[in-house]
Design a protein around this motif. Structure first.
Motif, PDB file in Angstrom:
ATOM      1  N   GLU A   1      28.053  57.066  40.450  1.00 53.71           N
ATOM      2  CA  GLU A   1      29.454  56.762  40.695  1.00 53.71           C
ATOM      3  C   GLU A   1      29.964  57.501  41.929  1.00 53.71           C
ATOM      4  O   GLU A   1      29.737  58.686  42.102  1.00 53.71           O
ATOM      5  CB  GLU A   1      30.286  57.155  39.483  1.00 53.71           C
ATOM      6  N   ASN A   2      30.661  56.767  42.788  1.00 58.14           N
ATOM      7  CA  ASN A   2      31.266  57.343  43.981  1.00 58.14           C
ATOM      8  C   ASN A   2      32.775  57.340  43.777  1.00 58.14           C
ATOM      9  O   ASN A   2      33.375  56.279  43.593  1.00 58.14           O
ATOM     10  CB  ASN A   2      30.901  56.508  45.205  1.00 58.14           C
ATOM     11  N   PRO A   3      33.425  58.517  43.785  1.00 60.54           N
ATOM     12  CA  PRO A   3      34.859  58.550  43.522  1.00 60.54           C
ATOM     13  C   PRO A   3      35.690  57.767  44.526  1.00 60.54           C
ATOM     14  O   PRO A   3      36.825  57.414  44.247  1.00 60.54           O
ATOM     15  CB  PRO A   3      35.184  60.051  43.580  1.00 60.54           C
ATOM     16  N   LYS A   4      35.143  57.477  45.717  1.00 60.38           N
ATOM     17  CA  LYS A   4      35.890  56.725  46.721  1.00 60.38           C
ATOM     18  C   LYS A   4      35.686  55.223  46.592  1.00 60.38           C
ATOM     19  O   LYS A   4      36.333  54.443  47.280  1.00 60.38           O
ATOM     20  CB  LYS A   4      35.481  57.178  48.129  1.00 60.38           C
ATOM     21  N   ARG A   5      34.765  54.808  45.717  1.00 62.15           N
ATOM     22  CA  ARG A   5      34.506  53.387  45.542  1.00 62.15           C
ATOM     23  C   ARG A   5      35.258  52.894  44.301  1.00 62.15           C
ATOM     24  O   ARG A   5      35.009  53.342  43.197  1.00 62.15           O
ATOM     25  CB  ARG A   5      33.011  53.127  45.400  1.00 62.15           C
ATOM     26  N   ARG A   6      36.172  51.967  44.523  1.00 68.10           N
ATOM     27  CA  ARG A   6      36.965  51.434  43.413  1.00 68.10           C
ATOM     28  C   ARG A   6      36.266  50.216  42.822  1.00 68.10           C
ATOM     29  O   ARG A   6      35.745  49.384  43.543  1.00 68.10           O
ATOM     30  CB  ARG A   6      38.371  51.058  43.903  1.00 68.10           C
ATOM     31  N   GLN A   7      36.292  50.131  41.506  1.00 67.41           N
ATOM     32  CA  GLN A   7      35.682  49.015  40.808  1.00 67.41           C
ATOM     33  C   GLN A   7      36.774  48.117  40.242  1.00 67.41           C
ATOM     34  O   GLN A   7      37.760  48.602  39.690  1.00 67.41           O
ATOM     35  CB  GLN A   7      34.786  49.515  39.671  1.00 67.41           C
ATOM     36  N   ALA A   8      36.623  46.804  40.376  1.00 66.16           N
ATOM     37  CA  ALA A   8      37.591  45.855  39.823  1.00 66.16           C
ATOM     38  C   ALA A   8      37.297  45.634  38.344  1.00 66.16           C
ATOM     39  O   ALA A   8      36.174  45.296  37.967  1.00 66.16           O
ATOM     40  CB  ALA A   8      37.529  44.533  40.578  1.00 66.16           C
ATOM     41  N   THR A   9      38.304  45.859  37.520  1.00 63.81           N
ATOM     42  CA  THR A   9      38.181  45.648  36.071  1.00 63.81           C
ATOM     43  C   THR A   9      39.134  44.530  35.673  1.00 63.81           C
ATOM     44  O   THR A   9      40.345  44.648  35.907  1.00 63.81           O
ATOM     45  CB  THR A   9      38.539  46.929  35.303  1.00 63.81           C
ATOM     46  N   PRO A  10      38.635  43.432  35.096  1.00 63.00           N
ATOM     47  CA  PRO A  10      39.519  42.331  34.708  1.00 63.00           C
ATOM     48  C   PRO A  10      40.674  42.815  33.839  1.00 63.00           C
ATOM     49  O   PRO A  10      40.474  43.490  32.829  1.00 63.00           O
ATOM     50  CB  PRO A  10      38.579  41.397  33.932  1.00 63.00           C
ATOM     51  N   THR A  11      41.895  42.504  34.266  1.00 57.85           N
ATOM     52  CA  THR A  11      43.103  42.946  33.582  1.00 57.85           C
ATOM     53  C   THR A  11      44.099  41.795  33.546  1.00 57.85           C
ATOM     54  O   THR A  11      44.135  40.952  34.444  1.00 57.85           O
ATOM     55  CB  THR A  11      43.729  44.149  34.317  1.00 57.85           C
ATOM     56  N   ASP A  12      44.923  41.769  32.511  1.00 53.95           N
ATOM     57  CA  ASP A  12      45.925  40.720  32.369  1.00 53.95           C
ATOM     58  C   ASP A  12      47.188  41.114  33.135  1.00 53.95           C
ATOM     59  O   ASP A  12      47.908  42.040  32.736  1.00 53.95           O
ATOM     60  CB  ASP A  12      46.245  40.515  30.877  1.00 53.95           C
ATOM     61  N   TRP A  13      47.442  40.452  34.239  1.00 52.29           N
ATOM     62  CA  TRP A  13      48.637  40.720  35.040  1.00 52.29           C
ATOM     63  C   TRP A  13      49.015  39.480  35.834  1.00 52.29           C
ATOM     64  O   TRP A  13      48.201  38.566  36.011  1.00 52.29           O
ATOM     65  CB  TRP A  13      48.425  41.908  35.991  1.00 52.29           C
ATOM     66  N   ALA A  14      50.256  39.446  36.315  1.00 54.49           N
ATOM     67  CA  ALA A  14      50.713  38.325  37.139  1.00 54.49           C
ATOM     68  C   ALA A  14      51.926  38.775  37.950  1.00 54.49           C
ATOM     69  O   ALA A  14      52.717  39.607  37.488  1.00 54.49           O
ATOM     70  CB  ALA A  14      51.069  37.125  36.278  1.00 54.49           C
ATOM     71  N   ILE A  15      52.039  38.231  39.167  1.00 50.32           N
ATOM     72  CA  ILE A  15      53.185  38.509  40.039  1.00 50.32           C
ATOM     73  C   ILE A  15      53.582  37.214  40.752  1.00 50.32           C
ATOM     74  O   ILE A  15      52.753  36.556  41.368  1.00 50.32           O
ATOM     75  CB  ILE A  15      52.854  39.584  41.092  1.00 50.32           C
ATOM     76  N   LYS A  16      54.866  36.875  40.645  1.00 48.34           N
ATOM     77  CA  LYS A  16      55.430  35.771  41.418  1.00 48.34           C
ATOM     78  C   LYS A  16      56.597  36.316  42.233  1.00 48.34           C
ATOM     79  O   LYS A  16      57.369  37.140  41.740  1.00 48.34           O
ATOM     80  CB  LYS A  16      55.929  34.650  40.497  1.00 48.34           C
ATOM     81  N   GLY A  17      56.698  35.844  43.465  1.00 43.79           N
ATOM     82  CA  GLY A  17      57.777  36.333  44.300  1.00 43.79           C
ATOM     83  C   GLY A  17      57.534  35.992  45.750  1.00 43.79           C
ATOM     84  O   GLY A  17      57.104  34.879  46.072  1.00 43.79           O
TER      85      GLY A  17
END
Length: 311
Positions: free
Chosen positions: A100-116
């Motif tokens: 694991e590299n602390p500077k490398r971010r991993q995408a984790t599927p999450t429930d979210w939405a943004i409209k605007g």
């Protein structure tokens, strides 16, 4: 020592890893650790007139070696075969690219939405070429400096409401947008709850996956993040973002052939959204994180957004 010419001995001492062999150490397992086993296979190499014959063997479950120095035509003999598994570490102890590299971010599927709506002002002197080239064409100045504003009309992160929260971004891209190495600072309006603040940071860094998941590849550094007063105003053809003295930006839509309709680039594959409205900077200054920028009269754009997570 042992009839070896001084200059040849010096060559071996300079090779560091062979230094212990000149001292004829053996059966020193705490120092030497597990090494190779000897099965009769040897390799011949020439180094001056020095000849070293190395035989590896096991004794009492420990590893040791013997060195024999001769002057046989300047040949060096050493064992090169390994005993199966002799030099291997358990998988859990190996150091490799999977750590694991602390500077490398991993995408984790999450429930979210943004409209605007998202609008920005950047350093390009004419309309940003990134829109139609999808980040493959260089910005007009060779780099992209920009501020961005995100007005959230509807949205959520898991069970937390995000509607009405204004967000500002400072973006510093050294070259083509698609080549990454973005450096980004985030400003979240102080009205955001703790969970909304953390959720928005995960969304904007790409860690929440979905539409913004590509930021885990493009953004190399989050140079700052804070809760502060963020004011976004949308009034007719004008848009503005005010974050104290750090970002003071105002842009105006560019009129089209029909005065009440701005110039629009439609049906694009741009990451923000398919329809991008052309605009220009009016008064636009950035003074934060060592960046001192002025985008007055430069390229700007407005884009309706409908982003979603991948959960």
């Amino acid at each position: 020592a042992h009839g070896i010419e001084p200059w040849s001995l010096l060559c071996w001492l300079l090779l560091a890893i062979y230094g212990p062999r000149l001292c004829r150490r053996c059966n020193e397992f705490p120092l030497d650790g597990p090494r190779y086993s000897y099965d009769g296979t040897r390799k011949t190499t020439t180094i001056g007139s020095l000849s070293c014959k190395t035989a590896w063997y096991t004794a009492d479950s420990q590893w040791a070696w013997h060195n024999y120095f001769t002057l046989e035509q300047g040949k060096v003999f050493m064992a090169i075969s390994r005993k199966p598994g002799a030099d291997k570490l358990p998988v859990s102890q190996r150091i490799n690219q999977r750590m694991e590299n602390p500077k490398r971010r991993q995408a984790t599927p999450t429930d979210w939405a943004i409209k605007g709506e998202l609008f920005l002002n950047c350093s390009c002197t004419v309309f940003c070429p990134c829109v139609v080239s999808l980040g493959a064409h260089p910005p007009t100045e060779g780099h992209c400096h920009a501020w961005m504003a995100i007005a959230i009309d509807e949205g959520y992160y898991e069970d937390e409401n995000l509607a009405g929260i204004d967000v500002g971004l400072l973006v510093d891209i050294p070259g083509r947008m698609g080549e990454g190495d973005w450096k980004v600072a985030a400003y979240i309006d102080s009205s955001a709850s703790g969970k909304a603040y953390n959720g928005l940071l995960r969304i904007l860094s790409g860690q929440a996956g979905g539409t913004t998941g590509l930021f885990t590849m493009l953004v190399s550094e989050i140079i700052g993040a804070e809760k502060t007063k963020v004011d976004i105003v949308r009034d007719g053809k004008k848009r503005s973002l005010m974050i104290g003295r750090k970002i003071q930006g105002e842009i105006e839509l560019i009129e089209g052939k029909e005065a009440d309709q701005p110039v629009v680039i439609s049906n694009t594959k741009y990451w923000m959204g398919p329809d991008v409205i052309a605009a220009k900077g009016i008064k636009s200054k950035v003074r934060d994180y060592g960046r001192v920028w002025d985008f007055g009269g430069k390229s700007a754009e407005v884009c309706p957004i409908d982003w979603k997570g991948s959960a």
